[in-house]
Structure formats: structure tokens, C-alpha cells
Design a protein around this motif. Structure first.
Motif, PDB file in Angstrom:
ATOM      1  N   ALA A  26       0.832  -1.207   0.000  1.00  0.00           N
ATOM      2  CA  ALA A  26       0.000   0.000   0.000  1.00  0.00           C
ATOM      3  C   ALA A  26       0.869   1.262   0.000  1.00  0.00           C
ATOM      4  N   MET A  27       1.943   1.251   0.771  1.00  0.00           N
ATOM      5  CA  MET A  27       2.858   2.395   0.782  1.00  0.00           C
ATOM      6  C   MET A  27       3.454   2.630  -0.596  1.00  0.00           C
ATOM      7  N   LEU A  28       3.874   1.558  -1.243  1.00  0.00           N
ATOM      8  CA  LEU A  28       4.489   1.687  -2.557  1.00  0.00           C
ATOM      9  C   LEU A  28       3.492   2.147  -3.617  1.00  0.00           C
ATOM     10  N   ALA A  29       2.237   1.758  -3.469  1.00  0.00           N
ATOM     11  CA  ALA A  29       1.210   2.199  -4.418  1.00  0.00           C
ATOM     12  C   ALA A  29       1.015   3.713  -4.341  1.00  0.00           C
ATOM     13  N   ALA A  30       1.243   4.299  -3.160  1.00  0.00           N
ATOM     14  CA  ALA A  30       1.061   5.735  -2.965  1.00  0.00           C
ATOM     15  C   ALA A  30       2.393   6.499  -2.944  1.00  0.00           C
ATOM     16  N   ALA A  31       3.484   5.809  -3.179  1.00  0.00           N
ATOM     17  CA  ALA A  31       4.817   6.389  -3.024  1.00  0.00           C
ATOM     18  C   ALA A  31       5.199   7.276  -4.208  1.00  0.00           C
ATOM     19  N   PRO A  32       6.152   8.177  -3.968  1.00  0.00           N
ATOM     20  CA  PRO A  32       6.655   9.002  -5.058  1.00  0.00           C
ATOM     21  C   PRO A  32       7.414   8.159  -6.086  1.00  0.00           C
ATOM     22  N   ALA A  33       7.563   8.710  -7.275  1.00  0.00           N
ATOM     23  CA  ALA A  33       8.318   8.020  -8.327  1.00  0.00           C
ATOM     24  C   ALA A  33       9.701   7.659  -7.804  1.00  0.00           C
ATOM     25  N   GLY A  34      10.160   6.506  -8.172  1.00  0.00           N
ATOM     26  CA  GLY A  34      11.481   6.043  -7.758  1.00  0.00           C
ATOM     27  C   GLY A  34      11.436   5.062  -6.606  1.00  0.00           C
ATOM     28  N   ALA A  35      10.480   5.217  -5.698  1.00  0.00           N
ATOM     29  CA  ALA A  35      10.386   4.291  -4.572  1.00  0.00           C
ATOM     30  C   ALA A  35       9.925   2.935  -5.098  1.00  0.00           C
ATOM     31  N   ASP A  36      10.711   1.904  -4.840  1.00  0.00           N
ATOM     32  CA  ASP A  36      10.370   0.571  -5.346  1.00  0.00           C
ATOM     33  C   ASP A  36      10.506  -0.515  -4.297  1.00  0.00           C
ATOM     34  N   THR A  37      10.860  -0.127  -3.072  1.00  0.00           N
ATOM     35  CA  THR A  37      11.118  -1.092  -2.007  1.00  0.00           C
ATOM     36  C   THR A  37      10.719  -0.490  -0.662  1.00  0.00           C
ATOM     37  N   LEU A  66      10.597   3.622   3.070  1.00  0.00           N
ATOM     38  CA  LEU A  66      10.567   3.606   1.605  1.00  0.00           C
ATOM     39  C   LEU A  66      11.981   3.729   1.075  1.00  0.00           C
ATOM     40  N   ALA A  67      12.239   3.067  -0.044  1.00  0.00           N
ATOM     41  CA  ALA A  67      13.573   3.152  -0.640  1.00  0.00           C
ATOM     42  C   ALA A  67      13.501   2.962  -2.153  1.00  0.00           C
ATOM     43  N   ASP A  68      14.553   3.425  -2.805  1.00  0.00           N
ATOM     44  CA  ASP A  68      14.770   3.229  -4.236  1.00  0.00           C
ATOM     45  C   ASP A  68      16.066   2.421  -4.339  1.00  0.00           C
ATOM     46  N   ARG A  69      15.952   1.183  -4.818  1.00  0.00           N
ATOM     47  CA  ARG A  69      17.128   0.305  -4.864  1.00  0.00           C
ATOM     48  C   ARG A  69      18.232   0.817  -5.768  1.00  0.00           C
ATOM     49  N   SER A  70      17.934   1.787  -6.626  1.00  0.00           N
ATOM     50  CA  SER A  70      18.965   2.276  -7.548  1.00  0.00           C
ATOM     51  C   SER A  70      19.743   3.470  -6.984  1.00  0.00           C
ATOM     52  N   THR A  71      19.382   3.958  -5.799  1.00  0.00           N
ATOM     53  CA  THR A  71      20.097   5.110  -5.254  1.00  0.00           C
ATOM     54  C   THR A  71      20.631   4.813  -3.854  1.00  0.00           C
ATOM     55  N   TRP A  72      21.810   5.321  -3.596  1.00  0.00           N
ATOM     56  CA  TRP A  72      22.444   5.134  -2.295  1.00  0.00           C
ATOM     57  C   TRP A  72      22.519   6.432  -1.514  1.00  0.00           C
ATOM     58  N   GLU A  73      21.981   7.533  -2.092  1.00  0.00           N
ATOM     59  CA  GLU A  73      21.998   8.828  -1.427  1.00  0.00           C
ATOM     60  C   GLU A  73      20.629   9.471  -1.573  1.00  0.00           C
ATOM     61  N   GLY A  74      20.330  10.443  -0.721  1.00  0.00           N
ATOM     62  CA  GLY A  74      19.078  11.178  -0.823  1.00  0.00           C
ATOM     63  C   GLY A  74      17.975  10.595   0.038  1.00  0.00           C
ATOM     64  N   PRO A  75      16.761  11.167  -0.086  1.00  0.00           N
ATOM     65  CA  PRO A  75      15.665  10.793   0.804  1.00  0.00           C
ATOM     66  C   PRO A  75      15.170   9.353   0.638  1.00  0.00           C
ATOM     67  N   LEU A  76      15.407   8.738  -0.494  1.00  0.00           N
ATOM     68  CA  LEU A  76      14.978   7.356  -0.706  1.00  0.00           C
ATOM     69  C   LEU A  76      16.156   6.383  -0.736  1.00  0.00           C
ATOM     70  N   SER A  77      17.246   6.772  -0.130  1.00  0.00           N
ATOM     71  CA  SER A  77      18.458   5.960  -0.132  1.00  0.00           C
ATOM     72  C   SER A  77      18.183   4.539   0.375  1.00  0.00           C
ATOM     73  N   TYR A  78      18.535   3.569  -0.456  1.00  0.00           N
ATOM     74  CA  TYR A  78      18.356   2.166  -0.057  1.00  0.00           C
ATOM     75  C   TYR A  78      19.197   1.835   1.171  1.00  0.00           C
ATOM     76  N   SER A  79      20.428   2.313   1.201  1.00  0.00           N
ATOM     77  CA  SER A  79      21.301   1.983   2.328  1.00  0.00           C
ATOM     78  C   SER A  79      20.790   2.601   3.623  1.00  0.00           C
ATOM     79  N   VAL A  80      20.222   3.801   3.561  1.00  0.00           N
ATOM     80  CA  VAL A  80      19.669   4.424   4.766  1.00  0.00           C
ATOM     81  C   VAL A  80      18.459   3.625   5.254  1.00  0.00           C
ATOM     82  N   ALA A  81      17.564   3.235   4.340  1.00  0.00           N
ATOM     83  CA  ALA A  81      16.373   2.461   4.717  1.00  0.00           C
ATOM     84  C   ALA A  81      16.768   1.105   5.301  1.00  0.00           C
ATOM     85  N   ARG A  82      17.689   0.430   4.638  1.00  0.00           N
ATOM     86  CA  ARG A  82      18.155  -0.886   5.109  1.00  0.00           C
ATOM     87  C   ARG A  82      18.776  -0.782   6.493  1.00  0.00           C
TER      88      ARG A  82
END
Length: 129
Positions: A26-37, A66-82
């Protein structure tokens, strides 16, 4: 009568809860572009060695990142979320022996689980330094 194998028990227990999956999708359905995880914490209380023991308890955390698996920096950083999910699992574990972990969940509800590095301690070790 069937005998539960460690592999079957692992597959049944070491996973995000149905509720975690539902909320993440549900979060991903409402998430901003780029968020995939979405990353969520999982706790393995009492797990002090690499081998899976039948009956191992798994506790689900209540936080979601929320995270974007293709980015390691910024508000959707995968490494920060993990890392945040792993840290939340360690905080939930507290001073108990056990292992932190986390799951990553994608838009289609597929998931992967990981043992974390934020907390891995035995009763003899106490809290990690």
C-alpha cells in the motif's frame, strides 16, 4: 505425523508478516516516483549461531522505510532504509541475546530477508560495543 525439517521451518518463519507485506504494498502504491522497495525490521531473539533451529522465534517490527534500490543517497536511499530497519530490529531486541534482521518488500509483494549486522550477540557476550 510429519517431522518439520529445519528448511521447512525456516521457510515458514523467516519472513515478513502478512501485515508488513500488505502495508508495504500500500505504501508503494502511494509512493513518489522512484520508490520501489520498503524495508522492515525483523528480530531473531535467542538466535546466537548461524544454523537455523526449528522453532526459532521471529518478531516483526512496526516501522517501515521507503527506498529506491537504484540510489544510495538522498531521501529514498536504499542503504539508509536498510540500515534504519536493521537498527530498529536491534533496538527492539534490546539486551536480549539474538540477531537483528530486516526484510525488503517490493511493489508486487515479493520479499527478501536478511540477517542484520546491528545486533548479533550471545548471552555470554551481552550488548555489542
Amino acid at each position: 505425523m510429519s517431522i518439520l525439517t529445519a528448511a521447512a521451518d525456516l521457510a515458514a518463519r523467516w519472513r515478513p508478516t502478512d501485515e508488513q507485506i500488505r502495508v508495504a504494498v500500500a505504501m508503494l502504491a502511494a509512493a513518489p516516483a522512484g520508490a520501489d522497495t520498503v524495508a522492515v525490521p525483523l528480530v531473531l531473539p535467542g538466535k546466537t549461531r548461524g544454523v537455523w533451529d526449528v522453532g526459532q522465534e521471529v518478531e516483526a517490527g512496526r516501522e517501515f522505510w521507503l527506498a529506491d534500490r537504484s540510489t544510495w543517497e538522498g531521501p529514498l536511499s536504499y542503504s539508509v532504509a536498510r540500515d534504519a530497519a536493521d537498527r530498529a530490529a536491534a533496538d527492539q531486541l534490546g539486551d536480549r541475546p539474538g540477531q537483528s534482521g530486516y526484510a525488503t518488500i517490493t511493489r508486487d509483494g515479493r520479499w527478501h530477508v536478511w540477517e542484520g549486522i546491528a545486533a548479533a550477540r550471545s548471552a555470554e557476550q551481552g550488548s555489542p560495543a
